[in-house]
Design a protein around this motif. Structure first.
Motif, PDB file in Angstrom:
ATOM      1  N   LEU A  87       1.212  -0.970   0.167  1.00  0.00           N
ATOM      2  CA  LEU A  87      -0.304  -0.176   0.496  1.00  0.00           C
ATOM      3  C   LEU A  87       0.409   0.823   0.150  1.00  0.00           C
ATOM      4  N   ILE A  88       0.267   2.597  -0.836  1.00  0.00           N
ATOM      5  CA  ILE A  88       1.425   3.640  -1.148  1.00  0.00           C
ATOM      6  C   ILE A  88       0.726   4.452  -0.948  1.00  0.00           C
ATOM      7  N   LEU A  89       0.783   5.133   0.532  1.00  0.00           N
ATOM      8  CA  LEU A  89       0.047   6.466   0.193  1.00  0.00           C
ATOM      9  C   LEU A  89       0.672   7.603   0.466  1.00  0.00           C
ATOM     10  N   PRO A  90      -0.584   9.064   0.208  1.00  0.00           N
ATOM     11  CA  PRO A  90       0.669   9.967  -0.509  1.00  0.00           C
ATOM     12  C   PRO A  90       1.331  10.932   0.346  1.00  0.00           C
ATOM     13  N   ALA A  91       2.564  11.970  -0.058  1.00  0.00           N
ATOM     14  CA  ALA A  91       2.715  12.389   1.683  1.00  0.00           C
ATOM     15  C   ALA A  91       2.288  13.754   2.385  1.00  0.00           C
ATOM     16  N   PRO A  92       2.579  13.890   2.963  1.00  0.00           N
ATOM     17  CA  PRO A  92       1.113  14.490   3.692  1.00  0.00           C
ATOM     18  C   PRO A  92       0.712  16.114   3.579  1.00  0.00           C
ATOM     19  N   ASP A  93       1.555  16.351   2.002  1.00  0.00           N
ATOM     20  CA  ASP A  93       1.593  17.433   2.043  1.00  0.00           C
ATOM     21  C   ASP A  93       1.224  17.675   0.623  1.00  0.00           C
ATOM     22  N   ALA A  94       0.905  16.215   0.134  1.00  0.00           N
ATOM     23  CA  ALA A  94       0.177  16.114  -1.233  1.00  0.00           C
ATOM     24  C   ALA A  94      -0.888  16.692  -1.650  1.00  0.00           C
ATOM     25  N   SER A  95      -1.524  18.025  -2.430  1.00  0.00           N
ATOM     26  CA  SER A  95      -2.691  18.206  -2.893  1.00  0.00           C
ATOM     27  C   SER A  95      -3.632  17.471  -3.416  1.00  0.00           C
ATOM     28  N   LEU A  96      -5.271  18.263  -3.333  1.00  0.00           N
ATOM     29  CA  LEU A  96      -5.804  16.796  -3.658  1.00  0.00           C
ATOM     30  C   LEU A  96      -5.611  16.512  -4.884  1.00  0.00           C
ATOM     31  N   THR A  97      -5.194  17.008  -6.003  1.00  0.00           N
ATOM     32  CA  THR A  97      -5.302  16.926  -7.544  1.00  0.00           C
ATOM     33  C   THR A  97      -4.156  15.456  -7.137  1.00  0.00           C
ATOM     34  N   GLU A  98      -3.247  15.353  -7.057  1.00  0.00           N
ATOM     35  CA  GLU A  98      -2.394  14.370  -7.064  1.00  0.00           C
ATOM     36  C   GLU A  98      -2.383  13.252  -6.172  1.00  0.00           C
ATOM     37  N   VAL A  99      -3.644  13.611  -4.925  1.00  0.00           N
ATOM     38  CA  VAL A  99      -4.152  12.204  -3.833  1.00  0.00           C
ATOM     39  C   VAL A  99      -5.336  11.416  -5.505  1.00  0.00           C
ATOM     40  N   ARG A 100      -5.933  12.493  -6.068  1.00  0.00           N
ATOM     41  CA  ARG A 100      -7.005  11.993  -6.875  1.00  0.00           C
ATOM     42  C   ARG A 100      -6.692  10.672  -8.236  1.00  0.00           C
ATOM     43  N   GLU A 101      -4.828  10.983  -8.452  1.00  0.00           N
ATOM     44  CA  GLU A 101      -4.852  10.434  -9.303  1.00  0.00           C
ATOM     45  C   GLU A 101      -3.938   9.521  -8.848  1.00  0.00           C
ATOM     46  N   LEU A 102      -3.822   9.113  -7.394  1.00  0.00           N
ATOM     47  CA  LEU A 102      -3.633   7.590  -6.751  1.00  0.00           C
ATOM     48  C   LEU A 102      -4.694   6.975  -6.468  1.00  0.00           C
ATOM     49  N   LEU A 103      -5.980   7.628  -6.494  1.00  0.00           N
ATOM     50  CA  LEU A 103      -6.841   6.760  -6.807  1.00  0.00           C
ATOM     51  C   LEU A 103      -7.354   5.710  -7.069  1.00  0.00           C
ATOM     52  N   GLY A 104      -7.735   4.581  -6.091  1.00  0.00           N
ATOM     53  CA  GLY A 104      -8.398   3.833  -7.223  1.00  0.00           C
ATOM     54  C   GLY A 104      -9.977   3.551  -7.138  1.00  0.00           C
ATOM     55  N   ASP A 105     -10.469   2.578  -7.598  1.00  0.00           N
ATOM     56  CA  ASP A 105     -12.100   2.327  -7.474  1.00  0.00           C
ATOM     57  C   ASP A 105     -12.392   2.505  -6.235  1.00  0.00           C
ATOM     58  N   ASP A 106     -11.336   1.963  -5.498  1.00  0.00           N
ATOM     59  CA  ASP A 106     -11.966   2.215  -3.877  1.00  0.00           C
ATOM     60  C   ASP A 106     -11.133   2.385  -2.953  1.00  0.00           C
TER      61      ASP A 106
END
Length: 92
Positions: free
Chosen positions: A68-87
Motif C-alpha cells: 500500500l502506498i499513501l501520499p505524502a502529508p503535503d500532497a494536493s487534492l489533485t495529486e491524491v486523486r491521481e493515486l486513487l483506485g476504485d476503492d
C-alpha cells in the motif's frame, strides 16, 4: 502488510487495522469528491497519523515491497486523486 508513506518511508502494519483505516479512507474519498479541501487535509493527516501510530517503522535501509502506498502529508487534492483506485487509497 508493508505501507509506504511517500517521502517518509515504510511501516509494517497488521491487517487487523485495515477496518479503522478504511473508515478514514472512505471519509477522505467523500471529501475529495465534494472538493472539501479543509476536510481533505484533516482526514489525510488523520489517516497518515493512524498508520504511524499503529505501525512499526522499518529501517531506512530496508527495501521491502510495499503493498500500500499513501501520499505524502503535503500532497494536493489533485495529486491524491491521481493515486486513487476504485476503492480509494486503501483497497477493501
Amino acid at each position: 502488510m508493508i505501507v509506504r508513506i511517500m517521502g517518509e518511508g515504510q511501516v509494517r502494519l497488521d491487517d487487523v487495522h485495515l477496518t479503522e483505516l478504511n473508515k478514514l479512507d472512505d471519509e477522505l474519498l467523500m471529501e475529495m469528491e465534494s472538493g472539501d479541501e479543509e476536510g481533505f487535509r484533516r482526514t489525510l493527516g488523520a489517516l497518515l497519523e493512524s498508520v504511524r501510530r499503529l505501525g512499526t517503522p522499518l529501517p531506512d535501509e530496508a527495501l521491502e515491497p510495499s503493498e500500500l502506498i499513501l501520499p505524502a502529508p503535503d500532497a494536493s487534492l489533485t495529486e491524491v486523486r491521481e493515486l486513487l483506485g476504485d476503492d480509494g487509497l486503501i483497497p477493501g
